[in-house]
Design a protein around this motif. Structure first.
Motif, PDB file in Angstrom:
ATOM      1  N   PRO A 146       0.842  -1.204   0.000  1.00  0.00           N
ATOM      2  CA  PRO A 146       0.000   0.000   0.000  1.00  0.00           C
ATOM      3  C   PRO A 146       0.877   1.254   0.000  1.00  0.00           C
ATOM      4  O   PRO A 146       2.068   1.201   0.315  1.00  0.00           O
ATOM      5  CB  PRO A 146      -0.797  -0.122   1.312  1.00  0.00           C
ATOM      6  CG  PRO A 146      -0.784  -1.595   1.618  1.00  0.00           C
ATOM      7  CD  PRO A 146       0.546  -2.092   1.136  1.00  0.00           C
ATOM      8  N   ALA A 147       0.292   2.370  -0.348  1.00  0.00           N
ATOM      9  CA  ALA A 147       1.034   3.631  -0.445  1.00  0.00           C
ATOM     10  C   ALA A 147       1.789   3.931   0.851  1.00  0.00           C
ATOM     11  O   ALA A 147       1.223   3.875   1.938  1.00  0.00           O
ATOM     12  CB  ALA A 147       0.069   4.774  -0.753  1.00  0.00           C
ATOM     13  N   ARG A 148       3.084   4.205   0.689  1.00  0.00           N
ATOM     14  CA  ARG A 148       3.983   4.615   1.771  1.00  0.00           C
ATOM     15  C   ARG A 148       4.235   3.527   2.812  1.00  0.00           C
ATOM     16  O   ARG A 148       4.813   3.799   3.850  1.00  0.00           O
ATOM     17  CB  ARG A 148       3.482   5.902   2.449  1.00  0.00           C
ATOM     18  CG  ARG A 148       3.553   7.110   1.527  1.00  0.00           C
ATOM     19  CD  ARG A 148       3.130   8.403   2.241  1.00  0.00           C
ATOM     20  NE  ARG A 148       3.325   9.541   1.356  1.00  0.00           N
ATOM     21  CZ  ARG A 148       2.466   9.922   0.403  1.00  0.00           C
ATOM     22  NH1 ARG A 148       1.335   9.230   0.227  1.00  0.00           N
ATOM     23  NH2 ARG A 148       2.717  10.947  -0.365  1.00  0.00           N
ATOM     24  N   TRP A 149       3.838   2.307   2.547  1.00  0.00           N
ATOM     25  CA  TRP A 149       4.177   1.214   3.441  1.00  0.00           C
ATOM     26  C   TRP A 149       5.598   0.746   3.147  1.00  0.00           C
ATOM     27  O   TRP A 149       6.006   0.654   1.982  1.00  0.00           O
ATOM     28  CB  TRP A 149       3.216   0.039   3.260  1.00  0.00           C
ATOM     29  CG  TRP A 149       1.906   0.198   3.984  1.00  0.00           C
ATOM     30  CD1 TRP A 149       1.175   1.335   4.096  1.00  0.00           C
ATOM     31  CD2 TRP A 149       1.183  -0.830   4.661  1.00  0.00           C
ATOM     32  NE1 TRP A 149       0.026   1.098   4.811  1.00  0.00           N
ATOM     33  CE2 TRP A 149       0.005  -0.228   5.166  1.00  0.00           C
ATOM     34  CE3 TRP A 149       1.401  -2.182   4.887  1.00  0.00           C
ATOM     35  CZ2 TRP A 149      -0.941  -0.953   5.889  1.00  0.00           C
ATOM     36  CZ3 TRP A 149       0.454  -2.906   5.596  1.00  0.00           C
ATOM     37  CH2 TRP A 149      -0.690  -2.298   6.103  1.00  0.00           C
ATOM     38  N   GLY A 156      -1.624   6.522   3.085  1.00  0.00           N
ATOM     39  CA  GLY A 156      -0.713   5.830   3.983  1.00  0.00           C
ATOM     40  C   GLY A 156      -1.002   6.113   5.437  1.00  0.00           C
ATOM     41  O   GLY A 156      -0.609   5.354   6.323  1.00  0.00           O
ATOM     42  N   PHE A 157      -1.730   7.207   5.699  1.00  0.00           N
ATOM     43  CA  PHE A 157      -2.055   7.549   7.094  1.00  0.00           C
ATOM     44  C   PHE A 157      -3.056   6.559   7.686  1.00  0.00           C
ATOM     45  O   PHE A 157      -4.024   6.177   7.041  1.00  0.00           O
ATOM     46  CB  PHE A 157      -2.661   8.953   7.169  1.00  0.00           C
ATOM     47  CG  PHE A 157      -3.332   9.250   8.489  1.00  0.00           C
ATOM     48  CD1 PHE A 157      -2.579   9.462   9.627  1.00  0.00           C
ATOM     49  CD2 PHE A 157      -4.722   9.286   8.588  1.00  0.00           C
ATOM     50  CE1 PHE A 157      -3.199   9.719  10.851  1.00  0.00           C
ATOM     51  CE2 PHE A 157      -5.343   9.550   9.803  1.00  0.00           C
ATOM     52  CZ  PHE A 157      -4.573   9.768  10.932  1.00  0.00           C
ATOM     53  N   ASN A 158      -2.797   6.165   8.912  1.00  0.00           N
ATOM     54  CA  ASN A 158      -3.782   5.414   9.682  1.00  0.00           C
ATOM     55  C   ASN A 158      -3.435   5.499  11.158  1.00  0.00           C
ATOM     56  O   ASN A 158      -2.363   6.004  11.518  1.00  0.00           O
ATOM     57  CB  ASN A 158      -3.897   3.960   9.233  1.00  0.00           C
ATOM     58  CG  ASN A 158      -5.328   3.452   9.345  1.00  0.00           C
ATOM     59  OD1 ASN A 158      -6.079   3.850  10.237  1.00  0.00           O
ATOM     60  ND2 ASN A 158      -5.729   2.560   8.445  1.00  0.00           N
ATOM     61  N   LEU A 159      -4.339   4.997  11.974  1.00  0.00           N
ATOM     62  CA  LEU A 159      -4.203   5.148  13.424  1.00  0.00           C
ATOM     63  C   LEU A 159      -4.476   3.823  14.112  1.00  0.00           C
ATOM     64  O   LEU A 159      -5.420   3.108  13.767  1.00  0.00           O
ATOM     65  CB  LEU A 159      -5.180   6.228  13.912  1.00  0.00           C
ATOM     66  CG  LEU A 159      -5.151   6.611  15.385  1.00  0.00           C
ATOM     67  CD1 LEU A 159      -5.452   8.102  15.555  1.00  0.00           C
ATOM     68  CD2 LEU A 159      -6.172   5.796  16.195  1.00  0.00           C
ATOM     69  N   ILE A 160      -3.622   3.496  15.093  1.00  0.00           N
ATOM     70  CA  ILE A 160      -3.813   2.315  15.937  1.00  0.00           C
ATOM     71  C   ILE A 160      -4.064   2.798  17.357  1.00  0.00           C
ATOM     72  O   ILE A 160      -3.260   3.562  17.913  1.00  0.00           O
ATOM     73  CB  ILE A 160      -2.574   1.397  15.942  1.00  0.00           C
ATOM     74  CG1 ILE A 160      -2.155   1.011  14.527  1.00  0.00           C
ATOM     75  CG2 ILE A 160      -2.841   0.152  16.778  1.00  0.00           C
ATOM     76  CD1 ILE A 160      -0.823   0.276  14.469  1.00  0.00           C
ATOM     77  N   ALA A 161      -5.174   2.389  17.946  1.00  0.00           N
ATOM     78  CA  ALA A 161      -5.467   2.718  19.336  1.00  0.00           C
ATOM     79  C   ALA A 161      -5.510   1.430  20.149  1.00  0.00           C
ATOM     80  O   ALA A 161      -5.823   0.360  19.629  1.00  0.00           O
ATOM     81  CB  ALA A 161      -6.800   3.451  19.448  1.00  0.00           C
ATOM     82  N   THR A 162      -5.164   1.536  21.427  1.00  0.00           N
ATOM     83  CA  THR A 162      -5.297   0.398  22.329  1.00  0.00           C
ATOM     84  C   THR A 162      -6.257   0.779  23.452  1.00  0.00           C
ATOM     85  O   THR A 162      -6.366   1.947  23.826  1.00  0.00           O
ATOM     86  CB  THR A 162      -3.941  -0.022  22.942  1.00  0.00           C
ATOM     87  OG1 THR A 162      -3.446   1.032  23.777  1.00  0.00           O
ATOM     88  CG2 THR A 162      -2.934  -0.334  21.854  1.00  0.00           C
ATOM     89  N   ALA A 163      -6.965  -0.206  23.965  1.00  0.00           N
ATOM     90  CA  ALA A 163      -7.893   0.026  25.074  1.00  0.00           C
ATOM     91  C   ALA A 163      -7.928  -1.214  25.952  1.00  0.00           C
ATOM     92  O   ALA A 163      -7.752  -2.337  25.469  1.00  0.00           O
ATOM     93  CB  ALA A 163      -9.292   0.362  24.564  1.00  0.00           C
ATOM     94  N   ASN A 164      -8.171  -0.976  27.221  1.00  0.00           N
ATOM     95  CA  ASN A 164      -8.098  -2.002  28.241  1.00  0.00           C
ATOM     96  C   ASN A 164      -9.496  -2.447  28.650  1.00  0.00           C
ATOM     97  O   ASN A 164     -10.332  -1.618  28.985  1.00  0.00           O
ATOM     98  CB  ASN A 164      -7.353  -1.386  29.438  1.00  0.00           C
ATOM     99  CG  ASN A 164      -6.932  -2.399  30.449  1.00  0.00           C
ATOM    100  OD1 ASN A 164      -7.603  -3.413  30.647  1.00  0.00           O
ATOM    101  ND2 ASN A 164      -5.836  -2.133  31.109  1.00  0.00           N
TER     102      ASN A 164
END
Length: 376
Positions: free
Chosen positions: A45-48, A207-215
């Motif tokens: 994918p773009a910019r990967w 190429g932009f994306n976001l990873i979030a974590t939650a408990n």
């Protein structure tokens, strides 16, 4: 006489100093990432930096066609990793959800390192996280001297990722106040970040994306709004399925930490690691491994991450105050501290487990005595 040492300042993405206590994933595993990139002939994918297949191989481990072994960074179901990676290849953000100690932060860091080559675009969620941490802030000296301008604007990690087409991480999203969480809605749905003070906006590049974590344990702290939750594809990271899998995870991670701290090699303590994992799993599950005895569970999580911490501390004791071989006496205090979080209720649970289970277990007499000594 104390000696003052100037700290080494490193910009994100720069090579870290050789003596960095905890290198970022892209530096610690730079050789593996380079080999994967050189042999990766699949579409990216773009910019990967790597193809989705290579990103999954980097996380799960494997052997490349030239015989190069890629070490596993995550031990768990392959399909979970594939879903997480494929999510990042779309316009959907990724939410890694799970109980404490299921490697959410670890997985998010390695995903960002493999996808963008930079895991340092990070927002750490807390009860005091301000809106500026997600949107942008201001250099007040510039602001007072020249008024609002792009030179006076201080971009957040999210804004930088949007402009660079990179992956940004938001840790412990449910710890962030609800009104601050909702600043992500426009970013994730419209892929833009308005700057009203300048009458401008930042548009995310491909190429932009976001990873979030939650408990899981934080449910009810700051629940995600339904509007925000819809912007994420949620992947639940499970606890290790078996004792063997959890022992493998603990041994691998302790070995990595131990090498950086010059501690004894893990193989000398695999039997003791199995005991720690067994104790944690039985108390966590509320039943012994053979299924014969029901147990009370303490208030703590007794996660894999806590097992790693207990074993690492035990190795340090063995190295500096023993003969370098991990023994029950090196682990007992750490286990007690992990289990007994509530001095009143948890101590009763631990004493009952100690006397009704560990005392009667064949081959565990030395472990029982060490734990009983520190619990007295």
């Amino acid at each position: 006489m104390s000696v003052s040492v100037d700290p080494t300042f490193v910009k994100p993405g720069q090579t870290q100093p050789a003596e960095a206590l905890r290198p970022h994933a892209e530096h610690a595993f730079a050789d593996e990432l380079a080999v994967l990139a050189a042999q990766d002939d699949r579409p990216r994918p773009a910019r990967w930096k790597l193809s989705p297949w290579a990103v999954a191989t980097y996380l799960l481990g494997g052997t490349l066609p030239d015989g190069t072994a890629i070490t596993p960074k995550y031990v768990g179901p392959r399909r979970i990793v594939e879903v997480a990676v494929s999510t990042l290849a779309t316009d959907r953000a990724l939410l890694l959800l799970g109980v404490p100690g299921t490697a959410k932060t670890w997985v998010s860091e390695h995903l960002a390192a493999a996808v963008s080559g930079d895991s340092t675009l990070l927002v750490q969620g807390t009860a005091g996280t301000p809106e500026e941490a997600i949107r942008y802030g201001w250099n007040y000296a510039q602001l007072l001297a020249h008024g609002p301008s792009r030179d006076a604007l201080v971009p957040s990690p999210v804004m930088r990722a949007m402009g660079e087409g990179a992956t940004v991480r938001v840790e412990e999203l449910t710890r962030v106040p609800a009104d601050v969480q909702d600043t992500l809605i426009t970013i994730l749905s419209e892929k833009t970040l308005p700057i009203p003070e300048l009458g401008q906006e930042v548009q995310a590049v491909r190429g932009f994306n976001l990873i979030a974590t939650a408990n899981d344990r934080d449910r009810g702290v700051n629940e995600l709004s339904s509007a925000l939750r819809r912007r994420f594809n949620t992947v639940v990271l499970p606890l290790p399925a078996s004792v063997d899998a959890e022992v493998d995870i603990v041994a691998r991670r302790v070995d990595q930490i131990g090498r950086s701290l010059e501690l004894p090699a893990v193989p000398h303590g695999v039997d003791e690691i199995r005991r720690v994992v067994t104790v944690f799993r039985e108390l966590r599950d509320g039943i012994t491994a053979d299924g014969r005895t029901k147990l009370k569970s303490p208030s703590g999580t007794l996660s894999t991450a806590e097992a790693i911490s207990v074993v690492t501390s035990g190795l340090a004791l063995a190295a500096h105050f023993g003969d370098g071989v991990l023994r029950p006496g090196d682990l007992a205090t750490g286990i007690l501290g992990a289990v007994v979080r509530d001095p009143a209720a948890d101590r009763v649970v631990w004493q009952e487990y100690l006397e009704t289970v560990l005392r009667e277990r064949d081959g565990w007499s030395d472990f029982y005595r060490a734990c009983r000594e520190v619990s007295a």
